[in-house]
Write a protein that holds these residues in place. Structure first.
Motif, PDB file in Angstrom:
ATOM      1  N   SER A 103       0.801  -1.213   0.000  1.00  0.00           N
ATOM      2  CA  SER A 103       0.000   0.000   0.000  1.00  0.00           C
ATOM      3  C   SER A 103       0.836   1.267   0.000  1.00  0.00           C
ATOM      4  N   GLU A 104       1.867   1.317   0.820  1.00  0.00           N
ATOM      5  CA  GLU A 104       2.723   2.499   0.871  1.00  0.00           C
ATOM      6  C   GLU A 104       4.086   2.154   0.316  1.00  0.00           C
ATOM      7  N   HIS A 105       4.783   3.166  -0.162  1.00  0.00           N
ATOM      8  CA  HIS A 105       6.141   2.918  -0.621  1.00  0.00           C
ATOM      9  C   HIS A 105       7.058   3.975  -0.037  1.00  0.00           C
ATOM     10  N   ALA A 106       8.248   3.538   0.276  1.00  0.00           N
ATOM     11  CA  ALA A 106       9.247   4.437   0.844  1.00  0.00           C
ATOM     12  C   ALA A 106       9.983   5.155  -0.280  1.00  0.00           C
ATOM     13  N   PRO A 107      10.578   6.311   0.015  1.00  0.00           N
ATOM     14  CA  PRO A 107      11.312   7.055  -1.020  1.00  0.00           C
ATOM     15  C   PRO A 107      12.430   6.234  -1.650  1.00  0.00           C
ATOM     16  N   GLU A 108      12.972   5.267  -0.930  1.00  0.00           N
ATOM     17  CA  GLU A 108      14.058   4.453  -1.488  1.00  0.00           C
ATOM     18  C   GLU A 108      13.552   3.317  -2.386  1.00  0.00           C
ATOM     19  N   ASP A 109      12.242   3.155  -2.490  1.00  0.00           N
ATOM     20  CA  ASP A 109      11.671   2.131  -3.367  1.00  0.00           C
ATOM     21  C   ASP A 109      11.656   2.659  -4.797  1.00  0.00           C
ATOM     22  N   ARG A 110      12.849   2.702  -5.378  1.00  0.00           N
ATOM     23  CA  ARG A 110      12.969   3.289  -6.717  1.00  0.00           C
ATOM     24  C   ARG A 110      14.216   2.756  -7.414  1.00  0.00           C
ATOM     25  N   VAL A 169      17.762  -7.594 -10.690  1.00  0.00           N
ATOM     26  CA  VAL A 169      17.719  -6.491  -9.739  1.00  0.00           C
ATOM     27  C   VAL A 169      18.887  -6.591  -8.769  1.00  0.00           C
ATOM     28  N   SER A 170      19.549  -5.472  -8.557  1.00  0.00           N
ATOM     29  CA  SER A 170      20.627  -5.419  -7.563  1.00  0.00           C
ATOM     30  C   SER A 170      20.454  -4.167  -6.708  1.00  0.00           C
ATOM     31  N   ALA A 171      21.167  -4.169  -5.582  1.00  0.00           N
ATOM     32  CA  ALA A 171      21.127  -3.027  -4.673  1.00  0.00           C
ATOM     33  C   ALA A 171      21.947  -1.885  -5.253  1.00  0.00           C
ATOM     34  N   GLU A 172      21.889  -0.755  -4.611  1.00  0.00           N
ATOM     35  CA  GLU A 172      22.621   0.431  -5.062  1.00  0.00           C
ATOM     36  C   GLU A 172      24.111   0.149  -5.221  1.00  0.00           C
ATOM     37  N   ASP A 173      24.674  -0.684  -4.331  1.00  0.00           N
ATOM     38  CA  ASP A 173      26.104  -0.997  -4.379  1.00  0.00           C
ATOM     39  C   ASP A 173      26.443  -2.149  -5.324  1.00  0.00           C
ATOM     40  N   PRO A 220      17.656   2.108  -2.729  1.00  0.00           N
ATOM     41  CA  PRO A 220      17.308   2.077  -4.147  1.00  0.00           C
ATOM     42  C   PRO A 220      17.959   0.892  -4.873  1.00  0.00           C
ATOM     43  N   TYR A 221      17.498   0.696  -6.134  1.00  0.00           N
ATOM     44  CA  TYR A 221      17.874  -0.493  -6.897  1.00  0.00           C
ATOM     45  C   TYR A 221      18.491  -0.132  -8.245  1.00  0.00           C
ATOM     46  N   ARG A 222      19.208  -1.096  -8.764  1.00  0.00           N
ATOM     47  CA  ARG A 222      19.719  -1.078 -10.132  1.00  0.00           C
ATOM     48  C   ARG A 222      18.984  -2.195 -10.876  1.00  0.00           C
ATOM     49  N   LEU A 223      18.701  -1.982 -12.154  1.00  0.00           N
ATOM     50  CA  LEU A 223      17.981  -2.979 -12.943  1.00  0.00           C
ATOM     51  C   LEU A 223      18.701  -3.220 -14.254  1.00  0.00           C
ATOM     52  N   ARG A 224      18.930  -4.493 -14.550  1.00  0.00           N
ATOM     53  CA  ARG A 224      19.418  -4.892 -15.872  1.00  0.00           C
ATOM     54  C   ARG A 224      18.274  -5.619 -16.541  1.00  0.00           C
ATOM     55  N   LEU A 225      17.842  -5.097 -17.695  1.00  0.00           N
ATOM     56  CA  LEU A 225      16.783  -5.729 -18.483  1.00  0.00           C
ATOM     57  C   LEU A 225      17.420  -6.469 -19.648  1.00  0.00           C
ATOM     58  N   ALA A 226      16.941  -7.681 -19.877  1.00  0.00           N
ATOM     59  CA  ALA A 226      17.481  -8.469 -20.984  1.00  0.00           C
ATOM     60  C   ALA A 226      16.398  -9.395 -21.528  1.00  0.00           C
ATOM     61  N   LEU A 259      14.168   7.152 -14.570  1.00  0.00           N
ATOM     62  CA  LEU A 259      15.087   7.469 -13.471  1.00  0.00           C
ATOM     63  C   LEU A 259      14.652   8.706 -12.702  1.00  0.00           C
ATOM     64  N   GLU A 260      13.958   9.611 -13.386  1.00  0.00           N
ATOM     65  CA  GLU A 260      13.496  10.838 -12.731  1.00  0.00           C
ATOM     66  C   GLU A 260      12.375  10.541 -11.733  1.00  0.00           C
ATOM     67  N   ALA A 261      11.451   9.659 -12.103  1.00  0.00           N
ATOM     68  CA  ALA A 261      10.314   9.349 -11.238  1.00  0.00           C
ATOM     69  C   ALA A 261       9.888   7.906 -11.462  1.00  0.00           C
ATOM     70  N   ASN A 262       9.964   7.087 -10.420  1.00  0.00           N
ATOM     71  CA  ASN A 262       9.518   5.710 -10.526  1.00  0.00           C
ATOM     72  C   ASN A 262       9.216   5.147  -9.148  1.00  0.00           C
ATOM     73  N   ARG A 263       8.462   4.059  -9.144  1.00  0.00           N
ATOM     74  CA  ARG A 263       8.252   3.273  -7.934  1.00  0.00           C
ATOM     75  C   ARG A 263       8.598   1.845  -8.283  1.00  0.00           C
ATOM     76  N   PHE A 264       9.544   1.283  -7.580  1.00  0.00           N
ATOM     77  CA  PHE A 264      10.056  -0.046  -7.909  1.00  0.00           C
ATOM     78  C   PHE A 264      10.555  -0.700  -6.630  1.00  0.00           C
ATOM     79  N   ARG A 265       9.982  -1.834  -6.293  1.00  0.00           N
ATOM     80  CA  ARG A 265      10.459  -2.570  -5.129  1.00  0.00           C
ATOM     81  C   ARG A 265      10.133  -4.051  -5.302  1.00  0.00           C
TER      82      ARG A 265
END
Length: 161
Positions: A2-9, A69-73, A53-59, A39-45
Motif C-alpha cells: 500500500s505504501e512505498h518508501a522514497p528508497e523504493d525506486r 535487480v541489484s542493490a545500489e552498491d 534504491p535499486y539497479r535494474l538490468r533488463l534483458a 530514473l526521474e520518477a519511478n516506484r520499484f520494489r
C-alpha cells in the motif's frame, strides 16, 4: 503493497548489450527518453526484498524477459524471469502501430497523425497494464513505471525478434 518508501525506486537501468543494438533514431530517442523519465520518477520494489534504491538490468535471454535487480552498491537482490508469450500479441500490435505513426508523421495530416497516436497510446497502455499485472506479487511498480518499462521491453524485443 500500500505504501512505498522514497528508497523504493530505480537509480540505474542497463539494457543488456547482447539483447539490444543500434536501432532507428526514433526508437533510440524513445529509449533514451524512457530511461531518463524512469530514473526521474519511478516506484520499484521487489516484493520481500531489501530496501532500495535499486539497479535494474533488463534483458531478453532464450525468449524470456529478465529483470536482474541489484542493490545500489551492485549486490544482487533477485532475478525475475518471465515468459514473453503473454506480451507477444501486444508487442506485435505496438510495433505495427508505431510503423503507421512514423509513416503518418512523414506525410499525413495532423488529424491523421493524432488519430494514429491515440491508437499507439492505447496499445502502449494495454501493454503497460499487462506488464504491471505480470509483475504483481514479484515487483511493486506504479502505472507510470510500468509504462516506461514497457517502452524499454519493446526496444529489447524489437532487437531480439
Amino acid at each position: 503493497m500500500s505504501e512505498h518508501a522514497p528508497e523504493d525506486r530505480l537509480i540505474a537501468i542497463e539494457l543488456d548489450a547482447a539483447s539490444i543494438g543500434k536501432a532507428e533514431e526514433n526508437v533510440e530517442h524513445e529509449r533514451r527518453v524512457a530511461i531518463a523519465d524512469l530514473l526521474e520518477a519511478n516506484r520499484f520494489r521487489p516484493e520481500d526484498g531489501p530496501g532500495g534504491p535499486y539497479r535494474l538490468r533488463l534483458a531478453i535471454e532464450e525468449q524470456r524477459l529478465v529483470f536482474d535487480v541489484s542493490a545500489e552498491d551492485g549486490t544482487p537482490v533477485r532475478m525475475f524471469v518471465f515468459s514473453l508469450g503473454p506480451l507477444r500479441r501486444i508487442l506485435k500490435d505496438y510495433f505495427l502501430i508505431c510503423e503507421s505513426y512514423y509513416e503518418a508523421v512523414r506525410d499525413a495530416s495532423l488529424a491523421q497523425i493524432e488519430a494514429v497516436d491515440m491508437g499507439r497510446r492505447g496499445v502502449h497502455n494495454e501493454g503497460s497494464t499487462l506488464l504491471k499485472e505480470r509483475l504483481e506479487g514479484k515487483i511493486d511498480v506504479d502505472f507510470d513505471t510500468a509504462r516506461r518499462l514497457f517502452t524499454l521491453i519493446c526496444a529489447l524485443h524489437r532487437r531480439s525478434a
